[in-house]
Scaffold this motif. Structure first.
Motif, PDB file in Angstrom:
ATOM      1  N   ALA A  70      -6.537  -0.190  -2.544  1.00 20.65           N
ATOM      2  CA  ALA A  70      -6.904   0.296  -1.206  1.00 20.65           C
ATOM      3  C   ALA A  70      -5.665   0.446  -0.331  1.00 20.65           C
ATOM      4  O   ALA A  70      -5.539   1.416   0.423  1.00 20.65           O
ATOM      5  CB  ALA A  70      -7.910  -0.650  -0.556  1.00 20.65           C
ATOM      6  N   TRP A  71      -4.731  -0.496  -0.447  1.00 21.62           N
ATOM      7  CA  TRP A  71      -3.533  -0.419   0.385  1.00 21.62           C
ATOM      8  C   TRP A  71      -2.656   0.753  -0.036  1.00 21.62           C
ATOM      9  O   TRP A  71      -2.067   1.424   0.804  1.00 21.62           O
ATOM     10  CB  TRP A  71      -2.841  -1.769   0.414  1.00 21.62           C
ATOM     11  N   LYS A  72      -2.623   1.048  -1.317  1.00 19.16           N
ATOM     12  CA  LYS A  72      -1.771   2.138  -1.789  1.00 19.16           C
ATOM     13  C   LYS A  72      -2.394   3.517  -1.589  1.00 19.16           C
ATOM     14  O   LYS A  72      -1.682   4.502  -1.471  1.00 19.16           O
ATOM     15  CB  LYS A  72      -1.424   1.924  -3.259  1.00 19.16           C
ATOM     16  N   SER A  73      -3.727   3.582  -1.547  1.00 19.11           N
ATOM     17  CA  SER A  73      -4.380   4.891  -1.447  1.00 19.11           C
ATOM     18  C   SER A  73      -5.004   5.162  -0.082  1.00 19.11           C
ATOM     19  O   SER A  73      -5.385   6.291   0.199  1.00 19.11           O
ATOM     20  CB  SER A  73      -5.466   5.027  -2.523  1.00 19.11           C
ATOM     21  N   GLY A  74      -5.104   4.142   0.748  1.00 18.84           N
ATOM     22  CA  GLY A  74      -5.778   4.300   2.029  1.00 18.84           C
ATOM     23  C   GLY A  74      -4.903   4.919   3.100  1.00 18.84           C
ATOM     24  O   GLY A  74      -3.719   5.193   2.883  1.00 18.84           O
ATOM     25  N   PRO A  75      -5.485   5.123   4.262  1.00 20.40           N
ATOM     26  CA  PRO A  75      -4.720   5.704   5.366  1.00 20.40           C
ATOM     27  C   PRO A  75      -3.605   4.757   5.816  1.00 20.40           C
ATOM     28  O   PRO A  75      -3.759   3.536   5.773  1.00 20.40           O
ATOM     29  CB  PRO A  75      -5.764   5.898   6.471  1.00 20.40           C
ATOM     30  N   GLU A  76      -2.509   5.340   6.238  1.00 23.75           N
ATOM     31  CA  GLU A  76      -1.332   4.566   6.675  1.00 23.75           C
ATOM     32  C   GLU A  76      -1.718   3.503   7.703  1.00 23.75           C
ATOM     33  O   GLU A  76      -1.210   2.388   7.671  1.00 23.75           O
ATOM     34  CB  GLU A  76      -0.280   5.522   7.247  1.00 23.75           C
ATOM     35  N   ALA A  77      -2.625   3.847   8.616  1.00 21.06           N
ATOM     36  CA  ALA A  77      -3.007   2.921   9.689  1.00 21.06           C
ATOM     37  C   ALA A  77      -3.676   1.652   9.182  1.00 21.06           C
ATOM     38  O   ALA A  77      -3.729   0.654   9.903  1.00 21.06           O
ATOM     39  CB  ALA A  77      -3.936   3.628  10.677  1.00 21.06           C
ATOM     40  N   GLU A  78      -4.177   1.661   7.950  1.00 22.60           N
ATOM     41  CA  GLU A  78      -4.873   0.478   7.404  1.00 22.60           C
ATOM     42  C   GLU A  78      -4.090  -0.228   6.304  1.00 22.60           C
ATOM     43  O   GLU A  78      -4.533  -1.251   5.803  1.00 22.60           O
ATOM     44  CB  GLU A  78      -6.247   0.878   6.855  1.00 22.60           C
TER      45      GLU A  78
END
Length: 164
Positions: A70-78
């Motif tokens: 999730a951290w690698k594929s999610g939006p920068e803000a999250e």
């Protein structure tokens, strides 16, 4: 090229040994638990649900891999939020494996990252993806304090956090 190392389909070094529920390598041929696939893109709701199921099953190492995806594929803000959640899962993993110093350090680091993200996000973000961030921060500090006080490994399943 070193041919004695396990490699994936693209030739990258990848340990193929089976692993236990806490992610520790087992001898070749031993029965292990199914490994989490890497690089899976999930919705935030799917990530939270899958990570919670793994935590409830006493598999925080595997939950960490879901958070890492999730951290690698999610939006920068999250990204900082998901990275903090991954650190919490790894902290629980180390505390359950008996690496108490590493467990305490990662639980506190993850709690700090989650608390910082929550403070920076402001009240307009509420409970991201239904998660109780304040409760997770409390859980991490309480578990770190317990591990320090008792000097004993914890049961990952019994001490799993509630994400929501």
């Amino acid at each position: 090229m070193d041919t004695t190392r396990d490699r994936d389909g693209e030739g990258r070094a990848r340990n193929a040994r089976p692993r236990d529920g806490l992610g520790r390598p087992l001898p070749y041929g031993a029965a292990g638990v199914e490994r989490q696939p890497e690089g899976v893109v999930r919705t935030p709701q799917e990530s939270v649900a899958e990570a919670q199921a793994l935590l409830d099953a006493g598999k925080p190492f595997h939950a960490h891999e879901v958070f890492e995806d999730a951290w690698k594929s999610g939006p920068e803000a999250e990204r900082a939020l998901w990275r903090g959640l991954a650190q919490l899962a790894v902290g629980l993993t180390h505390a359950a494996r008996g690496n108490l110093t590493g467990g305490v350090r990662l639980l506190r680091r993850g709690a700090g990252a989650v608390a910082e993200w929550e403070a920076d996000a402001g009240p307009e973000r509420g409970r991201p993806h239904g998660m109780d961030l304040a409760g997770l921060v409390r859980w991490a500090h309480e578990l770190a304090d317990t591990v320090e006080r008792t000097g004993e490994a914890v049961d990952a399943r019994a001490r799993a956090p509630r994400l929501r």
